[in-house]
Design an enzyme around this catalytic site. Structure first.
Site, mmCIF file in Angstrom:
data_model
loop_
_atom_site.group_PDB
_atom_site.id
_atom_site.type_symbol
_atom_site.label_atom_id
_atom_site.label_comp_id
_atom_site.label_asym_id
_atom_site.label_seq_id
_atom_site.Cartn_x
_atom_site.Cartn_y
_atom_site.Cartn_z
ATOM 1 N N ASP A 36 -37.793 81.518 65.962
ATOM 2 C CA ASP A 36 -38.239 80.159 66.331
ATOM 3 C C ASP A 36 -39.048 79.577 65.176
ATOM 4 O OD1 ASP A 36 -39.341 77.870 67.914
ATOM 5 O OD2 ASP A 36 -38.617 79.017 69.635
ATOM 6 N N ASP A 62 -35.192 78.847 61.000
ATOM 7 C CA ASP A 62 -34.708 77.485 61.241
ATOM 8 C C ASP A 62 -33.247 77.626 61.644
ATOM 9 O OD1 ASP A 62 -33.772 74.926 61.234
ATOM 10 O OD2 ASP A 62 -34.320 74.479 59.153
ATOM 11 N N PHE A 63 -32.943 77.319 62.888
ATOM 12 C CA PHE A 63 -31.577 77.566 63.359
ATOM 13 C C PHE A 63 -30.550 76.591 62.773
ATOM 14 C CE2 PHE A 63 -33.356 76.027 67.734
ATOM 15 C CZ PHE A 63 -33.220 74.681 67.407
ATOM 16 N N HIS A 112 -29.275 71.721 74.683
ATOM 17 C CA HIS A 112 -29.500 70.435 75.385
ATOM 18 C C HIS A 112 -30.539 69.566 74.678
ATOM 19 C CE1 HIS A 112 -33.164 71.084 78.310
ATOM 20 N NE2 HIS A 112 -33.386 71.673 77.151
HETATM 21 C C1 LIG Z 1 -36.602 73.661 74.978
HETATM 22 S S1 LIG Z 1 -37.345 74.952 74.083
HETATM 23 C C2 LIG Z 1 -36.573 76.387 74.826
HETATM 24 C C3 LIG Z 1 -37.443 77.601 74.784
HETATM 25 C C4 LIG Z 1 -36.847 78.827 75.501
HETATM 26 N N1 LIG Z 1 -35.626 79.279 74.845
HETATM 27 C C5 LIG Z 1 -36.603 78.530 76.954
HETATM 28 O O1 LIG Z 1 -35.463 78.613 77.415
HETATM 29 O O2 LIG Z 1 -37.572 78.220 77.662
HETATM 30 C C6 LIG Z 1 -36.486 74.854 72.510
HETATM 31 C C7 LIG Z 1 -36.998 75.817 71.454
HETATM 32 O O3 LIG Z 1 -36.321 75.536 70.223
HETATM 33 C C8 LIG Z 1 -37.269 75.735 69.168
HETATM 34 N N2 LIG Z 1 -36.824 75.049 67.945
HETATM 35 C C9 LIG Z 1 -36.789 73.702 67.720
HETATM 36 N N3 LIG Z 1 -36.319 73.465 66.490
HETATM 37 C C10 LIG Z 1 -36.050 74.669 65.917
HETATM 38 C C11 LIG Z 1 -35.515 75.068 64.654
HETATM 39 N N4 LIG Z 1 -35.135 74.167 63.731
HETATM 40 N N5 LIG Z 1 -35.328 76.396 64.421
HETATM 41 C C12 LIG Z 1 -35.681 77.319 65.374
HETATM 42 N N6 LIG Z 1 -36.192 76.992 66.592
HETATM 43 C C13 LIG Z 1 -36.371 75.676 66.845
HETATM 44 C C14 LIG Z 1 -38.543 75.179 69.742
HETATM 45 O O4 LIG Z 1 -39.686 75.593 69.040
HETATM 46 C C15 LIG Z 1 -38.481 75.696 71.184
HETATM 47 O O5 LIG Z 1 -39.090 76.957 71.308
#
Ligand SMILES: C[S@@+](CC[C@H](N)C(=O)[O-])C[C@H]1O[C@@H](n2cnc3c(N)ncnc32)[C@H](O)[C@@H]1O
Length: 336
Positions: free
Chosen positions: A195, A222-223, A241
């Site tokens: 994350d 960073d995904f 989503h």
């Molecule tokens: C809606 S949350 C979902 C968290 C968890 N997977 C859940 O189901 O409750 C989305 C996650 O994507 C992460 N995120 C956003 N941009 C990202 C990036 N570029 N690389 C990695 N993670 C990222 C956020 O920090 C957050 O933890």
């Protein structure tokens, strides 16, 4: 109620959620471990007594408090907003009433006209950058996400047999609530939360606090560029989503690039056309879909829409498993 009264009640909806915010901020339920009179409640919540009485009156009308022998008590409905309640709804109430989110919602009509997010235009940064710049909001956001962990874990367990898997990579896994749940019954399984930097650090701390420090940790990733390799199972829960189709496809491609051909991908989402959703659950999901619009220019999707993204990124169309709750698991694997 006649039609006009019903619509007036809907018009006041934002006020109602802000009453819940005030209730949480003042810690009203948290000091109601026993019924208390107005004076005691005012002292314990550091509030002006006469003004507190006016808020309490509304909370009684909403069925969150009751009046017993002149004292106020929390009803089972009010208990839901107590700090530490297993639902974690308090964190949701605080997250969804934070000012930048409310401002984005105020511009819903602009988002609908333009077919895109409004958050970034309004605040000069993405919601993720906002969270990074406002650690207090990040804590509440992560807690609001983690509150769903137990239900998501139950849905994942029903959909996937982890025996034989050694490494689980939870991409965008937040504070690691799902990893804690999934690893607790699988002693042979290790896990990584991939994350953003502050969230990965929070996950490492939370996993250690849950006694999983030897088997799981957070890693900055960073995904859109790279996620950890070597996993037997990759999770993307409530990630796609948050993104439009182009970005979601890029995320899937990044995960695909990290996966062995025999690894498995599990998407955890609320699939729009999954069977068994009740009318109130559908209504909630449709509102969340609009939240995805104003915040991220993103959307909730049907199974066919998720499959189209998967195929575009080199995965097989998914298998949708029956779920014990509102969470859906779409299982897939790389095909090219
Ligand atoms: C809606 S949350 C979902 C968290 C968890 N997977 C859940 O189901 O409750 C989305 C996650 O994507 C992460 N995120 C956003 N941009 C990202 C990036 N570029 N690389 C990695 N993670 C990222 C956020 O920090 C957050 O933890």
């Amino acid at each position: 109620m006649d039609q006009t009264d019903e619509v007036v009640w809907m018009v006041r909806g934002a006020w109602v959620s802000l009453c819940l915010r005030a209730m949480c901020e003042l810690g009203i339920v948290d000091v109601l471990d026993e019924p208390r009179d107005l004076q005691e409640l005012a002292e314990l919540t550091a509030s002006d007594q006469a003004t507190l009485a006016r808020l309490l009156r509304v909370l009684v009308d909403l069925g969150l408090l009751s009046v017993e022998d002149g004292g106020f008590a929390a009803t089972p409905r009010g208990e839901v907003l107590r700090v530490g309640h297993p639902s974690g709804v308090r964190n949701l109430a605080l997250m969804q009433t934070v000012m930048p989110n409310l401002t984005a919602w105020q511009h819903l009509s602009d988002a609908v006209r333009q077919g895109k997010a409004v958050f970034e235009d309004l605040h000069g940064m993405t919601s993720w950058d906002w969270l990074a710049a406002h650690p207090e909001d990040e804590v509440v956001f992560n807690a609001a996400m983690a509150r769903r962990g137990a239900l998501q874990v139950a849905a994942i367990r029903a959909a996937h047999d982890f025996s034989g898997a050694r490494l689980l990579v939870d991409v965008g896994g937040g504070e690691g609530a799902m990893l804690v749940g999934l690893l607790s019954d699988e002693p042979g399984l290790r896990g990584i939360v991939a994350d953003r930097a502050p969230v990965a650090a929070a996950a490492t701390t939370a996993l250690a606090a849950a006694g999983m420090g030897e088997r799981a940790h957070g890693e900055q990733a960073d995904f859109f560029t790279e996620v950890p390799t070597g996993g037997d199972v990759y999770l993307l829960s409530n990630v796609l989503h948050d993104w439009d189709d182009a970005a979601a496809t890029t995320i899937l491609r990044t995960v695909h690039a990290a996966m062995r051909s025999d690894a498995r991908l599990l998407l955890v989402e609320n699939v729009l056309d999954a069977p068994g959703r009740t009318a109130p659950q559908r209504r909630d999901l449709h509102l969340v879909d609009l939240h995805m619009l104003v915040m991220f220019g993103a959307r909730e999707r049907t199974k066919a829409e998720y499959d189209s993204l998967l195929v575009e990124a080199g995965f097989a169309p998914s298998r949708l498993s029956p779920s014990p709750n509102i969470w859906n698991v779409l299982a897939s694997q790389p095909v090219s």
